[in-house]
Design an enzyme around this catalytic site. Structure first.
Site, PDB file in Angstrom:
ATOM      1  N   CYS A  14       0.819  -1.222   0.000  1.00  0.00           N
ATOM      2  CA  CYS A  14       0.000   0.000   0.000  1.00  0.00           C
ATOM      3  C   CYS A  14       0.848   1.266   0.000  1.00  0.00           C
ATOM      4  O   CYS A  14       0.356   2.333  -0.325  1.00  0.00           O
ATOM      5  CB  CYS A  14      -0.963  -0.001   1.184  1.00  0.00           C
TER       6      CYS A  14
ATOM      7  N   CYS B 287      -5.700 -11.536   7.220  1.00  0.00           N
ATOM      8  CA  CYS B 287      -4.287 -11.222   7.470  1.00  0.00           C
ATOM      9  C   CYS B 287      -3.379 -12.298   6.902  1.00  0.00           C
ATOM     10  O   CYS B 287      -2.164 -12.123   6.855  1.00  0.00           O
ATOM     11  CB  CYS B 287      -4.035 -11.104   8.971  1.00  0.00           C
TER      12      CYS B 287
ATOM     13  N   GLU C  49     -17.296 -15.548  22.692  1.00  0.00           N
ATOM     14  CA  GLU C  49     -17.081 -14.249  23.264  1.00  0.00           C
ATOM     15  C   GLU C  49     -16.584 -14.237  24.707  1.00  0.00           C
ATOM     16  O   GLU C  49     -15.900 -13.325  25.101  1.00  0.00           O
ATOM     17  CB  GLU C  49     -18.395 -13.480  23.175  1.00  0.00           C
TER      18      GLU C  49
ATOM     19  N   LEU D 206      20.364  15.075   1.159  1.00  0.00           N
ATOM     20  CA  LEU D 206      21.218  14.447   2.174  1.00  0.00           C
ATOM     21  C   LEU D 206      21.968  13.295   1.519  1.00  0.00           C
ATOM     22  O   LEU D 206      21.361  12.447   0.854  1.00  0.00           O
ATOM     23  CB  LEU D 206      20.326  13.931   3.317  1.00  0.00           C
TER      24      LEU D 206
HETATM   25  C1  LIG Z   1       3.392   2.205   9.967  1.00  0.00           C
HETATM   26  C2  LIG Z   1       4.622   3.011  10.268  1.00  0.00           C
HETATM   27  C3  LIG Z   1       5.225   2.851  11.500  1.00  0.00           C
HETATM   28  C4  LIG Z   1       6.353   3.607  11.803  1.00  0.00           C
HETATM   29  N1  LIG Z   1       6.922   3.463  13.028  1.00  0.00           N
HETATM   30  C5  LIG Z   1       7.996   4.204  13.363  1.00  0.00           C
HETATM   31  C6  LIG Z   1       8.604   4.118  14.633  1.00  0.00           C
HETATM   32  O1  LIG Z   1       8.167   3.352  15.496  1.00  0.00           O
HETATM   33  N2  LIG Z   1       9.673   4.900  14.898  1.00  0.00           N
HETATM   34  C7  LIG Z   1      10.190   5.744  13.958  1.00  0.00           C
HETATM   35  O2  LIG Z   1      11.183   6.399  14.223  1.00  0.00           O
HETATM   36  N3  LIG Z   1       9.633   5.865  12.758  1.00  0.00           N
HETATM   37  C8  LIG Z   1       8.562   5.123  12.438  1.00  0.00           C
HETATM   38  N4  LIG Z   1       7.998   5.264  11.205  1.00  0.00           N
HETATM   39  C9  LIG Z   1       8.500   6.295  10.327  1.00  0.00           C
HETATM   40  C10 LIG Z   1       9.542   5.796   9.374  1.00  0.00           C
HETATM   41  O3  LIG Z   1      10.685   5.365  10.023  1.00  0.00           O
HETATM   42  C11 LIG Z   1       9.885   6.959   8.508  1.00  0.00           C
HETATM   43  O4  LIG Z   1       8.731   7.239   7.787  1.00  0.00           O
HETATM   44  C12 LIG Z   1      10.993   6.649   7.547  1.00  0.00           C
HETATM   45  O5  LIG Z   1      12.196   6.468   8.201  1.00  0.00           O
HETATM   46  C13 LIG Z   1      11.126   7.727   6.507  1.00  0.00           C
HETATM   47  O6  LIG Z   1      11.978   7.257   5.498  1.00  0.00           O
HETATM   48  P1  LIG Z   1      11.486   7.153   4.001  1.00  0.00           P
HETATM   49  O7  LIG Z   1      12.648   6.774   3.193  1.00  0.00           O
HETATM   50  O8  LIG Z   1      10.323   6.274   3.894  1.00  0.00           O
HETATM   51  O9  LIG Z   1      11.050   8.646   3.768  1.00  0.00           O
HETATM   52  P2  LIG Z   1      10.146   9.269   2.627  1.00  0.00           P
HETATM   53  O10 LIG Z   1       8.712   9.158   2.977  1.00  0.00           O
HETATM   54  O11 LIG Z   1      10.542   8.707   1.315  1.00  0.00           O
HETATM   55  O12 LIG Z   1      10.611  10.762   2.745  1.00  0.00           O
HETATM   56  C14 LIG Z   1      10.465  11.432   3.969  1.00  0.00           C
HETATM   57  C15 LIG Z   1      11.063  12.821   3.955  1.00  0.00           C
HETATM   58  O13 LIG Z   1      12.462  12.797   3.923  1.00  0.00           O
HETATM   59  C16 LIG Z   1      12.963  13.573   2.854  1.00  0.00           C
HETATM   60  N5  LIG Z   1      14.166  12.880   2.342  1.00  0.00           N
HETATM   61  C17 LIG Z   1      14.363  11.549   2.369  1.00  0.00           C
HETATM   62  N6  LIG Z   1      15.602  11.260   1.906  1.00  0.00           N
HETATM   63  C18 LIG Z   1      16.164  12.432   1.564  1.00  0.00           C
HETATM   64  C19 LIG Z   1      17.431  12.794   1.023  1.00  0.00           C
HETATM   65  N7  LIG Z   1      18.364  11.882   0.771  1.00  0.00           N
HETATM   66  N8  LIG Z   1      17.677  14.099   0.828  1.00  0.00           N
HETATM   67  C20 LIG Z   1      16.743  15.029   1.094  1.00  0.00           C
HETATM   68  N9  LIG Z   1      15.536  14.750   1.594  1.00  0.00           N
HETATM   69  C21 LIG Z   1      15.250  13.460   1.835  1.00  0.00           C
HETATM   70  C22 LIG Z   1      11.811  13.648   1.884  1.00  0.00           C
HETATM   71  O14 LIG Z   1      11.862  14.770   1.090  1.00  0.00           O
HETATM   72  C23 LIG Z   1      10.632  13.640   2.775  1.00  0.00           C
HETATM   73  O15 LIG Z   1      10.288  14.912   3.213  1.00  0.00           O
HETATM   74  C24 LIG Z   1       6.878   4.515  10.860  1.00  0.00           C
HETATM   75  C25 LIG Z   1       6.266   4.677   9.621  1.00  0.00           C
HETATM   76  C26 LIG Z   1       5.148   3.926   9.317  1.00  0.00           C
HETATM   77  C27 LIG Z   1       4.488   4.098   7.994  1.00  0.00           C
HETATM   78  S1  FES Z   2      -7.198 -11.103  11.005  1.00  0.00           S
HETATM   79 FE1  FES Z   2      -5.929 -12.818  11.180  1.00  0.00          FE
HETATM   80  S2  FES Z   2      -7.244 -14.450  10.750  1.00  0.00           S
HETATM   81 FE2  FES Z   2      -8.570 -12.736  10.805  1.00  0.00          FE
HETATM   82  S1  FES Z   3      -2.923  -2.125   3.930  1.00  0.00           S
HETATM   83 FE1  FES Z   3      -0.848  -1.897   3.727  1.00  0.00          FE
HETATM   84  S2  FES Z   3      -0.144  -2.056   5.751  1.00  0.00           S
HETATM   85 FE2  FES Z   3      -2.271  -2.032   5.975  1.00  0.00          FE
END
Ligand SMILES: Cc1cc2nc3c(=O)[nH]c(=O)nc-3n(C[C@H](O)[C@H](O)[C@H](O)COP(=O)(O)OP(=O)(O)OC[C@H]3O[C@@H](n4cnc5c(N)ncnc54)[C@H](O)[C@@H]3O)c2cc1C
Ligand code: FES
Ligand code: FES
Length: 1266
Positions: free
Chosen positions: A54, A97, A1198, A373
């Site tokens: 997703c 799931c 339940e 970066l």
């Molecule tokens: C379900 C879920 C759970 C999460 N749980 C945690 C958690 O428990 N703890 C935690 O710390 N984080 C958590 N995160 C956050 C996750 O760690 C960060 O979203 C992730 O590290 C961002 O990295 P990305 O490459 O996906 O960033 P992107 O979404 O691709 O980019 C994020 C930002 O960084 C900038 N960027 C990225 N790379 C560069 C670059 N090289 N130069 C300039 N700008 C740049 C982008 O422009 C943007 O603004 C979670 C995220 C999700 C979706």
């Molecule tokens: S959500 Fe795992 S079996 Fe229903």
């Molecule tokens: S549908 Fe992608 S993590 Fe929930």
């Protein structure tokens, strides 16, 4: 040309692959897990890793191979061993799931064919399951471990519930190969930059750094996307729009992993968090401990940060530059004095220190817009340097931290004098916070008690958090800052490290099937869920897997943004002018009645004149695609005039005397008189928060007009298809005989797909009739949570009269539930009242039940149906009486239990408590309660900051509906000429295995193998007027109906069978009886009905009994808790299918863990639900399951939800132990859920004193308890 959605891997839907499920769209559930394989040019190898489809933009997969669950095995060809084992180990209930779980495990095995338990725990940490309680999934998967590293445990389990003989061996040589053409492509130099253009979005993937820097100069506003785990959820869930994004994941220059330089490690900015973790682990393994203290701290954080899929996608650069204080890395990296290397076309390279100055606001950094970066330099630790990282979240793993911290101290060589100190916090403000003043003042001081005291005082002064701060939990967050420092102080003194272990000990004492039973009779055997293989291969179809019907449209709801207001005007003109929009619907478009009824209580489908909650449906946009409908819905302008009053909480409803009718009361004895004679009287209250169903499949349906006679077919996710049919008929003004509801299976329901789905169906059907085209409705997770609501919050106020020996003589309890704005299913209050006595004979007992009318979406039924709340209040009474009498709670429970052979409940229903007492004794015995109690006392004496608690409760639970007419089942059995049998019934398969049990029963009665019997779907055209599948009664009722129908057929066949004993089944059915002979049967359960006027009546079909004992350990400094062990004893007679019933018990129990300890709904002051998705609302994950389970007998459904209250009371015991040590009373308020925040704040100490609660009314809180 691609639309926004098409930029994502959800493109798979379009090519009709159904295995990759969509549960949240934000990376928070793991249902969409797929494996991505890429050629790694640098190391000349192919990488396999899981991602959340997703969030994975499809354009970023250039050169990659994607493997979905369909790719690894199928029922049509051959299953993959992972698919086979999760199915055979009963790890798939509703199955939604399951494909995600399979793909996580499959990918692990691709990388490591002999994993350890820790590997499995890590691989599945990002996959949620709402049904199973995780244990059976782990059971299936740990068969891939070497026996030596699976703790030798699985033989005990698998031999009982599933057999390892005849399972497919894992043969890595059979794995899919990485496509050679991709390998050739990967080995070549990247050809050039790529550009993907959608109708509203553009993604450019530059070929090299120069190209990237040019793009960044040309489009400074365009975000650089790599993992897309920050940008993706913002776009998907929060609706942020970036017309152009620049994908930097292909650039080796900044992709370069880890370079060891003189002063430390330099990590490429595009390194994923998984590679960061691997590199840190390697460094820790290979280098001397002293140099890697910082890396060890980083690892502490990385182990709990997000799930595996997110860590595989998310990059270190993205984590830093997202500038989100809840992200964990910045506080540690800043404490470690890391440096960032950034570059722009204009100014070349420069180094920036990663500290608080880098972050200029939430989501903002000091990087110039044209800069990117390149890398992060993480220095080695110096001698005499100590580093720690801390995080505390709502759930231990796979949850954003509430507060995180990084701390580093350097001592003057050979001394305990502080040379330098770094302390950084995240989560205490909009940006990273350095407590510079504190650090400065502590430099030069000795690491001792005085420094500690001063540090805490300085921290208290320096960490500023307003009482109204965003995110709330202000006192808790402040307390965590000092508590973390205290932990750091202690860790430096002890130089301690922590470790994580996962040992599942699951012992079952199964009932044995009698030797006399035919070997072909499947009843009583742990048969696999009938659809488990299809679920594990992704072939099982849910409503949204049905391919688009020609001309299909999509409907999206427009909901109220005000809690109580008059609708002045609805203006859809802008929406109607948007591309793809076909029509807009509101109350005036409903051809029949704009309301649905339940027990004479109306609820509007579309609000007409007034809205009475945020989230109430006002209208609906119908468009050619999901996205168009969704976007257009946001453009519908509704003008409101706010109305008074507006209130949301139970307390406010009491002040306004705002209650629904009927107000229920049950009474036995003379409560008033009894209070005059008792030794003591106690008055108190307990609050229980609500709970979101969080079924993995959100609500929805497809409505297809048939074009003839106004006929309509619905493919709908409903637990009560007959009610849906009825409501649709009334809405459209057509007869039920023209509407057919089909329900194949539900991806979980738990009571949440009974009522609101009928309204959604009626609206979708209206759209289909108005447009004459098929219409699909699929609620996004956030909308589902907003619109459909969940379990009722409760407040129990009680007055109890007891004697000093702990005997309770009288109790007067008033239950208040928050019903929301309409009555809906708030009659669950009756079940709360009917269960208030639990297993206790309180001679004078009065219960009143008041359903509060507030301005929130109306609450609905949820597993246990009010029972878990009613029982919980009574258990609190027992607990508090024990505390007041200075007696162990289990003693007070025993003193007050029903004991005579024949007892009457408080509603005068006769029952025998014999089985309950047996369960209780056996549970305490098997749990070793008394010995463990002693061990716990010893543990508590020798541990100041960790405390343990143990608690046991008995349970009496009424099965069935108290409204007798619901206690019926219906079945239709067809026998065909070829001997095959088709069973149709009125129940709904939602993971509980109702179909499997129906097959077992039919197989037993008809004496044909289960393989000759088939169940297709639930259909109102085959079995009309069926009762809902709920109240633990679906299988009882349906099972009996199937049995009855089969017996009738057999009675007719019997004479012929006796005359021709040597004939086969097929010959019997062909020769004697007309082909396709069928028998419809309506089976009525025994009469149950309550006379509320006289407080009497047989409210339940029967009672089930059980007992449970749980032990927990709490961290008094953070409020974190671990569930150590749970023992459950249930005795309800013989199980039809022990494997399915165990699954239901465990699943219910783990949902109870969520209810009583983790799941917390937060509303804004304006009544807006803010916890609308897995990122904000935490259901139990793998890490929350008690490592040790012991069970003895079974029942299904339940009741086990309530048994998890043992964890709540064990926590209360542990907190009491902490409080006693500090000279505080062990009587203290603790609301449910006992979250980390509540546990921490109840363990009052010097740190909590530094964060006193502000006076009510002096500030605007961020959220309210409803
Ligand atoms: C379900 C879920 C759970 C999460 N749980 C945690 C958690 O428990 N703890 C935690 O710390 N984080 C958590 N995160 C956050 C996750 O760690 C960060 O979203 C992730 O590290 C961002 O990295 P990305 O490459 O996906 O960033 P992107 O979404 O691709 O980019 C994020 C930002 O960084 C900038 N960027 C990225 N790379 C560069 C670059 N090289 N130069 C300039 N700008 C740049 C982008 O422009 C943007 O603004 C979670 C995220 C999700 C979706
Ligand atoms: S959500 Fe795992 S079996 Fe229903
Ligand atoms: S549908 Fe992608 S993590 Fe929930």
């Amino acid at each position: 040309m691609l639309s926004q959605n098409h930029l994502h891997v959800s493109l798979l839907y379009i090519v009709l692959l159904t295995g990759t499920k969509y549960g949240c769209g934000g990376g928070g559930c793991g249902a969409c897990t797929v494996m991505v394989s890429k050629y790694d040019q640098l190391n000349n190898r192919v990488l396999h890793y899981t991602v959340n489809a997703c969030l994975q933009p499809i354009c970023t997969l250039h050169g990659a191979a994607v493997v979905t669950v369909e790719g690894i095995g199928s029922t049509k060809t051959k299953l993959h061993p992972v698919q086979e084992r999760i199915a055979k180990a009963h790890g798939s209930q509703c199955g939604f799931c399951t494909p995600g779980m399979v793909m996580s495990m499959y990918t692990l095995l691709r990388n490591k064919p002999h994993p350890t338990m820790e590997d499995i725990r890590e691989a599945l940490g990002g996959n949620l399951c709402r049904c199973t309680g995780y244990r059976p999934i782990i059971d299936g998967f740990k068969t891939f471990c070497d026996v030596s590293n699976a703790f030798n445990l699985f033989p005990q389990i698998s031999e009982e519930l599933f057999h390892m003989d005849n399972v497919l061996p894992l043969d890595p040589s059979q794995d899919l190969i990485f496509p050679p053409e991709l390998m050739i492509m990967g080995k070549k130099r990247a050809c050039g930059s790529l550009c993907f253009q959608g109708d509203r979005l553009k993604l450019i993937s530059p070929v090299d750094l120069t190209n990237l820097l040019e793009l960044k100069t040309e489009y400074p506003e365009a975000p650089v996307v790599v993992g897309n785990t920050t940008i993706g959820p913002n776009m998907q869930v929060k609706g942020v729009h970036h017309p152009l994004t620049i994908y930097a994941g292909r650039l080796f220059v900044i992709y370069l992993l880890c370079v060891y330089v003189h002063a430390g490690v330099s990590m490429g900015a595009v390194c994923t968090l998984s590679s960061l973790k691997d590199e840190m682990e390697r460094a820790v393994r290979e280098m001397e401990a002293e140099r890697t203290r910082g890396y060890q701290a980083l690892l502490q954080t990385l182990r709990c940060l997000a799930g595996k899929q997110i860590r595989n996608m998310a990059t270190i650069g993205g984590n830093i530059l997202s500038a989100n204080p809840k992200y964990d890395l910045n506080s540690v990296l800043a404490a470690l004095d890391c440096t960032l290397q950034v570059m722009s076309k204009e100014n070349g390279t420069r180094a920036i220190t990663l500290n608080e100055e880098l972050f200029t606001g939430f989501g903002k950094t000091a990087l110039r817009p044209d800069e990117v970066l390149l890398s992060i330099d993480i220095p080695y630790s110096k001698p005499w340097e100590f580093v720690s990282a801390f995080r505390q979240a709502q759930r231990r793993e796979f949850a954003f931290s509430i507060v995180n911290a990084g701390m580093k101290v350097l001592f003057r060589e050979g001394t305990n004098i502080v040379e330098s100190l770094n302390i950084y916090y995240g989560g205490v403000g909009p940006t990273l916070v350095k407590v510079g003043r504190t650090c400065q003042k502590l430099v030069g001081r000795s690491w001792g008690e005085e420094l500690l005291a001063d540090a805490c005082r300085l921290l208290e002064e320096e960490v500023e958090l307003s009482d109204s701060a965003h995110g709330g939990k202000v006192e808790y967050r402040k307390t965590l800052t000092t508590s973390f420092f205290f932990k750091f102080y202690m860790q430096v003194l002890q130089d301690e490290t922590s470790n994580l272990t996962l040992v599942f000990v699951c012992l079952f004492l199964l009932q044995l099937v009698s030797n006399a039973q035919s070997s072909q009779d499947p009843v009583g055997h742990p048969m696999m869920h009938q659809a488990a293989f299809h679920q594990a291969t992704g072939e099982a179809q849910y409503y949204d897997d049905i391919p688009a019907v020609q001309g299909e449209l999509f409907v999206y709801m427009v909901t109220s943004t005000r809690a109580h207001a008059k609708i002045i005007n609805i203006d859809p003109s802008e929406a109607l002018g948007m591309t793809g929009v076909v029509t807009f619907l509101s109350a005036g478009d409903v051809p029949g009645q704009n309301r649905r009824m339940l027990f004479n209580n109306p609820e509007e489908l579309f609000a007409e004149e007034e809205v009475s909650c945020v989230g109430q449906i006002i209208g609906a946009v119908v468009a050619e695609s999901r996205e168009q409908a969704r976007r257009a819905a946001q453009m519908v302008k509704v003008t409101y005039q706010d109305l008074l009053p507006v209130f949301f909480t139970i307390e406010e409803a009491i002040q306004h005397q705002s209650f629904f009718d009927p107000k229920r009361k049950l009474e036995r004895g003379d409560v008033g008189k009894a209070f005059e004679t008792v030794d003591q009287i106690l008055e108190d209250e307990i609050y229980l928060g609500g709970q979101e169903h969080f079924y993995m499949e959100t609500q929805g349906l497809i409505a297809v007009p048939k074009g003839e006679n106004g006929e309509l077919e619905l493919f709908v996710a409903s637990q009560h298809s007959a009610y849906t049919q009825e409501v649709v008929g009334i809405t459209l003004g057509i007869d039920s005989n023209k509407i057919t509801c089909h329900v194949r299976r539900l991806g979980g329901a738990f009571g949440g797909k009974v009522m609101k789905i009928a309204s959604l169906s009626a609206i979708t059907a209206t759209a289909a009739v108005k447009t004459g085209r098929p219409v699909r409705c699929v609620l996004e997770r956030g909308d589902d949570m907003l619109i459909t609501s969940g379990r009722h919050p409760f407040l129990g106020k009680y007055k109890v009269g007891y004697n000093n020996d702990g005997t309770i003589m009288a109790a007067d309890i008033t239950y208040y539930s928050n019903g929301g704005c309409t009555l809906n299913e708030s009659l669950i209050m009756e079940k709360a009242l009917l269960h208030m006595d639990n297993g206790y004979k309180i001679p004078n007992l009065r219960g009143r039940g008041l359903v509060c009318k507030t301005y929130l979406p109306s609450y609905t039924a949820f597993r246990g149906f009010g029972g878990p709340q009613g029982l919980m209040v009574m258990e609190s009474v027992l607990h508090e009486v024990a505390v007041k009498c200075g007696l162990p709670p289990q003693k007070v429970r025993e003193i007050n239990m029903y004991r005579e052979e024949e007892c009457y409940t408080h509603h005068k229903q006769l029952f025998s408590p014999r089985d309950m007492l047996r369960c209780w004794d056996e549970c305490l015995d098997k749990a070793g309660y008394h010995d463990r109690l002693q061990a716990i006392q010893q543990f508590n004496t020798s541990n100041r900051w960790k405390k343990r608690g143990i608690s046991a409760v008995p349970m009496k639970f009424g099965v069935g509906f108290s409204k007798g007419f619901f206690n019926q089942g219906a079945a239709l059995v067809n026998i065909y000429k070829d001997g095959s049998v088709l069973v149709a019934h009125g129940g709904t398969e939602m993971g509980q295995g109702i179909n499997t049990k129906a097959l077992q029963i039919a197989s037993r009665i008809l004496k044909v193998p289960m393989s000759s019997i088939h169940i297709k779907e639930t259909c109102t055209g085959n079995v009309p007027n069926a009762a809902p599948s709920a109240a633990s009664f679906g299988t009882d009722a349906v099972g009996m109906a199937v049995k009855d129908a089969c017996e009738k057929l057999m009675r007719r066949l019997k004479p012929f069978m006796e005359n021709h004993p040597k004939y086969t089944w097929q010959q019997w059915v062909i020769n004697k009886h007309p082909p396709g002979y069928k028998k419809v049967n309506i089976m009525m359960g025994p009469h149950t009905d309550m006379d509320w006027e006289n407080s009497e009546g047989p409210a339940y079909y029967y009672f089930t009994f059980g007992a449970c004992c749980s032990e927990v350990e709490i961290d008094c400094l953070t409020g974190d808790h671990k569930n150590l062990r749970t023992d459950i004893v249930m005795d309800v007679g013989r199980s039809l299918n022990p494997a399915l019933d165990i699954g239901q018990i465990e699943g219910g129990f783990v949902q109870g863990i969520g209810l009583y300890t983790i799941e917390e709904l937060q509303f804004s002051l304006e009544g807006v639900l803010m916890t609308r998705g897995p990122s904000q609302y935490k259901i139990p994950a793998l890490c929350d399951v008690p490592p040790q389970f012991l069970r003895i007998h079974f029942l299904s459904g339940e009741p086990p939800v309530f048994l998890a209250s043992t964890i709540f009371f064990a926590i209360k015991e542990a907190v009491a132990a902490a409080r006693r040590e500090r000279g505080l009373g062990d009587s203290f308020p603790l609301s449910s859920p006992a979250t980390a925040e509540r546990i921490r704040m109840a363990c009052e100490d010097q740190f909590t004193e530094m964060a006193p609660s502000p006076k009510k009314g002096t500030f605007k809180p961020w959220s309210i308890n409803i």
